[in-house]
Structure formats: structure tokens, C-alpha cells
Design a protein around this motif. Structure first.
Motif, PDB file in Angstrom:
ATOM      1  N   CYS A 100     -15.865 -18.737 -27.761  1.00 41.11           N
ATOM      2  CA  CYS A 100     -14.528 -18.759 -28.323  1.00 41.11           C
ATOM      3  C   CYS A 100     -14.330 -19.486 -29.806  1.00 41.11           C
ATOM      4  CB  CYS A 100     -13.706 -19.724 -27.332  1.00 41.11           C
ATOM      5  SG  CYS A 100     -13.681 -19.025 -25.655  1.00 41.11           S
ATOM      6  N   SER A 101     -15.221 -20.038 -29.984  1.00 36.94           N
ATOM      7  CA  SER A 101     -14.911 -20.750 -31.557  1.00 36.94           C
ATOM      8  C   SER A 101     -15.244 -19.603 -32.489  1.00 36.94           C
ATOM      9  CB  SER A 101     -16.031 -21.920 -31.701  1.00 36.94           C
ATOM     10  OG  SER A 101     -17.260 -21.330 -31.561  1.00 36.94           O
ATOM     11  N   TYR A 102     -15.992 -18.716 -32.208  1.00 36.96           N
ATOM     12  CA  TYR A 102     -16.029 -17.650 -33.095  1.00 36.96           C
ATOM     13  C   TYR A 102     -14.899 -16.637 -33.186  1.00 36.96           C
ATOM     14  CZ  TYR A 102     -20.976 -18.814 -34.388  1.00 36.96           C
ATOM     15  OH  TYR A 102     -22.075 -19.467 -34.871  1.00 36.96           O
ATOM     16  N   CYS A 103     -13.985 -16.452 -32.203  1.00 38.82           N
ATOM     17  CA  CYS A 103     -12.873 -15.598 -32.349  1.00 38.82           C
ATOM     18  C   CYS A 103     -11.750 -16.152 -33.038  1.00 38.82           C
ATOM     19  CB  CYS A 103     -12.314 -15.549 -30.817  1.00 38.82           C
ATOM     20  SG  CYS A 103     -13.617 -15.159 -29.577  1.00 38.82           S
ATOM     21  N   PRO A 104     -11.258 -15.108 -34.019  1.00 38.61           N
ATOM     22  CA  PRO A 104     -10.055 -15.346 -34.652  1.00 38.61           C
ATOM     23  C   PRO A 104      -9.199 -16.015 -34.200  1.00 38.61           C
ATOM     24  CG  PRO A 104     -10.916 -12.928 -34.869  1.00 38.61           C
ATOM     25  CD  PRO A 104     -11.437 -13.485 -33.565  1.00 38.61           C
ATOM     26  N   ASN A 105      -8.646 -15.944 -32.950  1.00 41.42           N
ATOM     27  CA  ASN A 105      -7.666 -16.820 -32.229  1.00 41.42           C
ATOM     28  C   ASN A 105      -8.359 -17.976 -31.565  1.00 41.42           C
ATOM     29  OD1 ASN A 105      -9.071 -15.018 -30.338  1.00 41.42           O
ATOM     30  ND2 ASN A 105      -7.077 -14.875 -29.018  1.00 41.42           N
ATOM     31  N   SER A 106      -9.280 -18.615 -32.346  1.00 40.60           N
ATOM     32  CA  SER A 106     -10.190 -19.542 -31.426  1.00 40.60           C
ATOM     33  C   SER A 106      -9.252 -20.804 -31.030  1.00 40.60           C
ATOM     34  CB  SER A 106     -11.189 -19.949 -32.381  1.00 40.60           C
ATOM     35  OG  SER A 106     -10.495 -20.549 -33.681  1.00 40.60           O
ATOM     36  N   ILE A 117     -20.369 -11.505 -31.922  1.00 46.32           N
ATOM     37  CA  ILE A 117     -20.285 -12.996 -31.532  1.00 46.32           C
ATOM     38  C   ILE A 117     -21.754 -13.404 -31.251  1.00 46.32           C
ATOM     39  CG2 ILE A 117     -19.457 -14.739 -30.032  1.00 46.32           C
ATOM     40  CD1 ILE A 117     -16.818 -13.492 -30.373  1.00 46.32           C
ATOM     41  N   PHE A 118     -22.257 -12.447 -30.404  1.00 52.34           N
ATOM     42  CA  PHE A 118     -23.430 -12.992 -29.693  1.00 52.34           C
ATOM     43  C   PHE A 118     -24.729 -13.021 -30.878  1.00 52.34           C
ATOM     44  CE2 PHE A 118     -22.201 -10.953 -25.647  1.00 52.34           C
ATOM     45  CZ  PHE A 118     -21.099 -11.807 -25.309  1.00 52.34           C
ATOM     46  N   GLU A 119     -24.518 -12.127 -31.698  1.00 58.45           N
ATOM     47  CA  GLU A 119     -25.595 -11.953 -32.866  1.00 58.45           C
ATOM     48  C   GLU A 119     -25.600 -13.131 -33.704  1.00 58.45           C
ATOM     49  OE1 GLU A 119     -24.727  -8.250 -34.834  1.00 58.45           O
ATOM     50  OE2 GLU A 119     -25.673  -6.926 -33.262  1.00 58.45           O
ATOM     51  N   LYS A 120     -24.302 -13.700 -34.061  1.00 57.43           N
ATOM     52  CA  LYS A 120     -23.991 -14.879 -34.764  1.00 57.43           C
ATOM     53  C   LYS A 120     -24.746 -15.926 -33.985  1.00 57.43           C
ATOM     54  CE  LYS A 120     -19.972 -13.526 -37.307  1.00 57.43           C
ATOM     55  NZ  LYS A 120     -18.758 -13.834 -37.838  1.00 57.43           N
ATOM     56  N   ILE A 155       4.344 -20.572 -47.578  1.00 55.85           N
ATOM     57  CA  ILE A 155       4.484 -21.389 -48.491  1.00 55.85           C
ATOM     58  C   ILE A 155       3.952 -20.861 -49.832  1.00 55.85           C
ATOM     59  CG2 ILE A 155       3.640 -23.885 -49.177  1.00 55.85           C
ATOM     60  CD1 ILE A 155       5.782 -23.642 -46.877  1.00 55.85           C
ATOM     61  N   LEU A 156       2.749 -20.279 -50.057  1.00 58.69           N
ATOM     62  CA  LEU A 156       2.137 -19.950 -51.141  1.00 58.69           C
ATOM     63  C   LEU A 156       2.403 -18.342 -51.479  1.00 58.69           C
ATOM     64  CD1 LEU A 156      -1.190 -21.753 -50.943  1.00 58.69           C
ATOM     65  CD2 LEU A 156       0.835 -22.539 -51.871  1.00 58.69           C
ATOM     66  N   GLY A 157       3.023 -17.685 -50.475  1.00 56.69           N
ATOM     67  CA  GLY A 157       3.138 -16.038 -50.527  1.00 56.69           C
ATOM     68  C   GLY A 157       2.120 -15.472 -50.616  1.00 56.69           C
ATOM     69  N   LYS A 158       0.966 -15.762 -49.997  1.00 58.50           N
ATOM     70  CA  LYS A 158      -0.084 -14.753 -49.831  1.00 58.50           C
ATOM     71  C   LYS A 158      -0.102 -13.681 -49.020  1.00 58.50           C
ATOM     72  CE  LYS A 158      -3.609 -18.415 -51.470  1.00 58.50           C
ATOM     73  NZ  LYS A 158      -4.835 -19.194 -51.165  1.00 58.50           N
ATOM     74  N   ASN A 159      -0.506 -12.510 -49.088  1.00 59.06           N
ATOM     75  CA  ASN A 159      -0.346 -11.700 -48.341  1.00 59.06           C
ATOM     76  C   ASN A 159      -1.945 -11.493 -47.628  1.00 59.06           C
ATOM     77  OD1 ASN A 159      -0.118  -9.183 -46.658  1.00 59.06           O
ATOM     78  ND2 ASN A 159      -0.480  -7.661 -48.734  1.00 59.06           N
ATOM     79  N   ILE A 160      -1.974 -11.913 -46.450  1.00 65.16           N
ATOM     80  CA  ILE A 160      -3.089 -12.165 -45.657  1.00 65.16           C
ATOM     81  C   ILE A 160      -3.450 -11.269 -44.440  1.00 65.16           C
ATOM     82  CG2 ILE A 160      -4.298 -14.112 -44.175  1.00 65.16           C
ATOM     83  CD1 ILE A 160      -2.514 -16.088 -45.405  1.00 65.16           C
ATOM     84  N   LEU A 161      -4.395 -10.682 -44.470  1.00 63.20           N
ATOM     85  CA  LEU A 161      -4.996  -9.743 -43.644  1.00 63.20           C
ATOM     86  C   LEU A 161      -5.924 -10.193 -42.690  1.00 63.20           C
ATOM     87  CD1 LEU A 161      -5.136  -6.432 -45.703  1.00 63.20           C
ATOM     88  CD2 LEU A 161      -3.349  -7.089 -44.157  1.00 63.20           C
ATOM     89  N   VAL A 162      -5.663 -10.719 -41.536  1.00 66.33           N
ATOM     90  CA  VAL A 162      -6.602 -11.180 -40.777  1.00 66.33           C
ATOM     91  C   VAL A 162      -7.429 -10.013 -39.727  1.00 66.33           C
ATOM     92  CG1 VAL A 162      -6.820 -12.919 -38.636  1.00 66.33           C
ATOM     93  CG2 VAL A 162      -5.062 -13.327 -40.418  1.00 66.33           C
ATOM     94  N   ASP A 163      -8.675 -10.181 -39.843  1.00 64.30           N
ATOM     95  CA  ASP A 163      -9.506  -9.596 -39.116  1.00 64.30           C
ATOM     96  C   ASP A 163      -9.857  -9.955 -37.826  1.00 64.30           C
ATOM     97  OD1 ASP A 163     -11.364  -7.497 -38.172  1.00 64.30           O
ATOM     98  OD2 ASP A 163     -12.990  -8.046 -39.561  1.00 64.30           O
ATOM     99  N   ASP A 164      -9.140  -9.368 -36.759  1.00 62.26           N
ATOM    100  CA  ASP A 164      -9.122  -9.927 -35.403  1.00 62.26           C
ATOM    101  C   ASP A 164      -9.817  -8.842 -34.585  1.00 62.26           C
ATOM    102  OD1 ASP A 164      -7.257  -7.784 -35.395  1.00 62.26           O
ATOM    103  OD2 ASP A 164      -5.795  -9.112 -34.259  1.00 62.26           O
ATOM    104  N   ARG A 165     -10.844  -8.106 -35.110  1.00 63.19           N
ATOM    105  CA  ARG A 165     -11.496  -7.052 -34.376  1.00 63.19           C
ATOM    106  C   ARG A 165     -12.737  -7.286 -34.271  1.00 63.19           C
ATOM    107  NH1 ARG A 165     -10.594  -2.391 -38.908  1.00 63.19           N
ATOM    108  NH2 ARG A 165     -11.268  -3.834 -39.852  1.00 63.19           N
ATOM    109  N   GLN A 220     -13.377  -6.243 -27.811  1.00 62.61           N
ATOM    110  CA  GLN A 220     -12.872  -7.651 -28.370  1.00 62.61           C
ATOM    111  C   GLN A 220     -12.790  -8.656 -27.287  1.00 62.61           C
ATOM    112  OE1 GLN A 220      -9.367  -6.894 -30.919  1.00 62.61           O
ATOM    113  NE2 GLN A 220     -10.117  -4.937 -31.216  1.00 62.61           N
ATOM    114  N   PRO A 221     -13.077  -9.877 -27.562  1.00 61.10           N
ATOM    115  CA  PRO A 221     -12.982 -10.760 -26.435  1.00 61.10           C
ATOM    116  C   PRO A 221     -11.630 -10.933 -25.881  1.00 61.10           C
ATOM    117  CG  PRO A 221     -14.288 -11.630 -28.346  1.00 61.10           C
ATOM    118  CD  PRO A 221     -13.562 -10.348 -28.821  1.00 61.10           C
TER     119      PRO A 221
END
Length: 464
Positions: A196-202, A117-120, A101-111, A165-166
Motif C-alpha cells: 500500500c505504501s507504494y501506491c499513489p493513493n497510499s 510494486i512487487f519489483e520494487k 497555493i503555488l499554481g503548479k500544474n501537477i500530473l499524478v501517475d496513478d497507473r 492497478q491495485p
């Protein structure tokens, strides 16, 4: 063909009126759940109603308030409607929205890795507060270190490679290390949900987790003991002491057991008592030492920490005996404090925190107590308080929990003999003061008689 000026800078009144007519006409053709809104008569915004929650969110359309912008927004609105029906998670939807919709070029860090996650999660824990007392957590406190180790650390160690990666299959395998339906499974389920809530594909992971029932359906069999059983076991344990030194040891730990019964305390809380042999003063109010012979109320002041440096579960408070029987209090030698000396044999946080309670549990087992769960003494104390007519609000305050907890957990953990006592000895409630006076007069007693007045004063605790 007329121009389509951007209203607000150029153009005339008639062109703005035409633009409004177009806007209203196109608005009627919008799909359900997607509305258009003018922003300062220069830009267009979408008002999107999210499925499931019904929450309305305003987002830019990427179009200006012009004829072409209005029609372009209409096309986008139908794409949005289609995507709302297809996507199951908001995160994925908004990623699509920004890109399409907005035409943004999005790079998702799924690594992101388990380690990150445990540290967070650990950082969040240490920045939080104790759920029972509200105090800030302290890295130097054994209790907080033991809690994070038991609640989080034990589960984290089930993952063999923290730099991976989880993935769902591994997460699910770790979760089912514990038996479904148990309290442990319920607790681990909660931690897995946080991971799971901290994962990019949460959204996807949480959706899969939601298909698993994390409720506790299997409960521990809580033991119970009657007062007669406790007294018989206590005396038998003293009588069977093989040596004088063993008798002294038994007297100390049995005094702790008796305090659990009389005050309904957790074992470690007794080690936090501040007025066993000397008075305690706060805000110009002095609570006498428990050992003082003419101590009338036998109030016990608990501090935040035990004498060996650990915190108690629900924090400092003042307790009263849940037993009004002076003979029983004398028999159990409550006013002759014999607190045993406990010295942690290890620097391990778990050993320091649980050691005192484990010592008493091991001893009552070796001394052939009818129960092996120390909490049975605490349950007995609560039921004795009910038997002696102490209101639940007072019992709950002394026990260090709410009325709801008392109703939900403590009242049902009753011994059969205690239940019978409650239903028979406590079946007839005492009369209120005025009713008692009326009935005494009806029976011919003179309420002005010194003996009658003295009896009423004792029973109803009247001032002289």
C-alpha cells in the motif's frame, strides 16, 4: 498612494518600516498552525504545523515581501487552514498545496501496477541485510531465496493479475486469505502495508488498512518434555531398532537430539559445528575438539554455515553445555560425535534450507517421541541450564538470542516436571565463597586442612 517596492533593491528606509508594520499586523490575523516568515526580505514563506504529528514545515507562499504579497499570503493561509482540517493524508494535502497555493500544474501517475510494486519490494529486499546477523543478502544463497519466497513471494502469488492497478477490495480479499490473529496473518499484514505504501493513493489505503487489527492474538501450542521423558524415549528408540543398520541411523539422529538438549541448539546449528573432531583456532586461541577425552569445558564453535551450505539463524558463536552433569553427558555420548549426512534431494531453496530440520522432525514422530516439535529439546536445554545454576546471560549467549527473548518465550515453555524440579532442587541457592568459609569455621572445620581446601577449590573453581 505610495509604491510597494520589493525591499532589498529599491525603496527607502521609511517604506521598509511601513512594510514591517503591515507584516506584523497581518501576522496577528493568521489562522492557528500557519505562520509567515520573511525570506531575505524579498519573499514570504509559510511555516505550517502539521496536524497529528506537530511537525513544522517551511514552504514557499509564492508571494513577494510587498503589501499586496502580504495580504495575498493571508488569504492563502486561511485556505491552507481549511485544507489541513479536511485532508487526512499529507500526500494529498501537498498535492493540493502545489496546485492551489503555488499554481503548479501537477500530473499524478496513478497507473502503477502490482508487478511494478512487487519489483520494487524485491529490489529493496536484495539491497538490504539479514535482520539477525547484519550480513548483506546474497542471490546465490538458498536461505535468502527461501526467505523472500516464503515472506513475499507466497503472498504475491495470491494476486491473479500482476498487471492490474491495485485496488482496496482485492488487497483486502487477499489479506483475509489467512486467519486473522495468527502469526501468518500478522506477517502478511506487514507485507500488505508495504504494498500500500507504494501506491499513489497510499494515504487512503493505509488509512483503510489501519482499521484492521493486524496483531497476533492466537499462538501456537508449544510442546515441552522433561529430561526423564527424553531419556526414556531415547533408550526405548535404541532398544527397538530392528536391525544394526537402523540402530546406526538412530544413534546419529538421537545424537543430534541430545545436542539440542545439552547445548540448547537449533537442529541445523549442529551441522555448522567446526570442532566436533578437530580443534578450532582463531586469534591465537585454540578450542579443543569436542571428541577430545580430556576436554574440560566442552565448548562448541558454530560457523556461519552448515556443511551443506545453508546459513544458521543467528550466525557464528561459541556455545557451552547447559548441563554440568558429567554422567548425563557420558550417557548421551555427547563426546562421540555422530553427525548424520544430509544431502538435499532437490534444488528447491525451501527444501535445502528446511530439509535437515524436517528430517529430524519426521524421525522423532515415527519413533513415537512424546513431542513432535524439535524445539521442545531446545526449551528443555534452557531449563536444565537454569536448574544447573547457569546465569541467564550465559544461557542466552549459547542459545543465540537475547535475555529478553529468553524471558519472553523460553522460560514459559516449561514442562510441569521441570518446573517442579526448578522450584525444589533449585530452591536453595549455593552460598557465596566467604559465607561458606564462615559457616564451615562456625561448625569447627579447619580451613587450612588439605581436604577442606580441595573441596572448596572444586566447588568454587579456585586456582591452586
Amino acid at each position: 498612494m505610495r509604491e510597494n517596492p520589493t525591499v532589498g533593491g529599491t525603496g527607502n528606509y521609511e517604506s521598509f518600516e511601513d512594510l514591517l508594520i503591515t507584516f506584523k499586523a497581518v501576522s496577528k490575523r493568521l489562522p492557528k498552525g500557519v505562520r509567515l516568515k520573511r525570506e531575505r526580505n524579498k519573499y514570504l514563506q509559510f511555516q505550517i504545523t502539521m496536524p497529528g504529528t506537530g511537525n513544522r514545515k517551511s514552504k514557499p507562499t509564492g508571494e513577494s515581501f510587498t503589501d499586496t504579497g502580504i495580504y495575498a499570503a493571508l488569504d492563502k493561509a486561511w485556505k491552507i487552514r481549511k485544507s489541513l482540517d479536511e485532508f487526512t493524508g499529507e500526500t494529498e494535502f501537498w498535492e493540493w498545496y502545489d496546485k492551489e497555493i503555488l499554481g503548479k500544474n501537477i500530473l499524478v501517475d496513478d497507473r502503477i501496477t502490482y508487478r511494478e510494486i512487487f519489483e520494487k519490494i524485491e529490489q529493496e529486499y536484495w539491497e538490504g541485510r539479514n535482520k539477525n546477523t547484519g550480513r548483506e543478502r546474497d542471490r546465490n544463497l538458498a536461505n535468502d531465496n527461501a526467505s523472500i519466497g516464503d515472506y513475499y513471494g507466497f503472498l504475491f502469488r495470491k494476486f491473479p493479475n500482476w498487471d492490474k492497478q491495485p485496488n482496496w477490495e482485492e488487497i483486502k480479499t487477499v489479506l483475509f486469505t489467512w486467519e486473522q490473529g495468527t502469526k501468518t496473518f500478522k506477517d502478511r499484514y506487514t507485507v500488505i502495508k508495504k504494498i500500500c505504501s507504494y501506491c499513489p493513493n497510499s494515504d487512503k489505503l493505509l488509512g483503510l488498512l489501519a482499521e484492521i487489527d493486524g496483531r497476533q492474538t492466537k499462538f501456537r501450542n508449544h510442546q515441552s518434555i522433561s529430561l526423564n521423558q527424553f531419556l526414556e524415549w531415547r533408550q526405548r528408540t535404541l532398544d527397538n531398532a530392528p536391525t544394526n543398520s537402523q540402530l546406526e541411523i538412530r544413534e546419529k539422529w538421537l545424537w543430534v537430539c541430545s545436542m539440542c538438549v545439552v547445548y540448547g541448539l537449533r537442529p541445523s546449528e549442529i551441522a555448522a559445528a567446526l570442532n566436533l573432531t578437530k580443534p578450532y583456532t582463531k586469534d591465537n586461541l585454540t578450542i579443543p575438539a569436542l571428541s577430545k577425552k580430556d576436554n574440560k569445558y566442552l565448548l562448541l564453535v558454530l560457523g556461519d554455515k552448515t556443511y551443506f551450505g545453508t546459513t544458521i539463524k543467528t550466525g557464528s558463536r561459541v556455545c557451552r553445555p547447559l548441563v554440568n552433569d558429567k554422567k548425563l553427558i557420558e550417557e548421551l555420548q555427547i563426546q562421540v560425535p555422530k553427525l548424520p549426512l544430509y544431502e538435499p534431494s532437490s534444488e528447491n531453496h525451501e527444501s535445502i534450507v528446511r530439509g535437515f530440520s524436517k528430517q529430524i522432525a519426521q524421525r522423532i514422530k515415527s519413533w513415537k517421541c512424546p513431542v513432535t516439535q524439535v524445539y521442545a529439546f531446545r526449551y528443555l536445554g534452557n531449563h536444565l541450564g537454569e536448574l544447573h545454576g547457569i546465569p541467564q546471560e550465559i544461557r542466552s549467549r549459547s542459545l543465540g538470542h537475547t535475555n529478553a527473548v529468553n524471558d519472553l518465550f523460553y522460560r514459559k515453555h516449561t514442562n510441569f516436571e521441570t518446573s517442579v524440579d526448578l522450584l525444589t532442587k533449585h530452591a536453595k541457592q549455593p552460598l557465596d565463597y566467604q559465607t561458606a568459609c564462615n559457616q564451615l569455621q562456625d561448625l569447627g572445620f579447619d580451613l587450612n586442612d588439605n581436604s577442606v581446601r580441595a573441596i572448596l577449590r572444586v566447588i568454587y573453581q579456585l586456582e591452586k
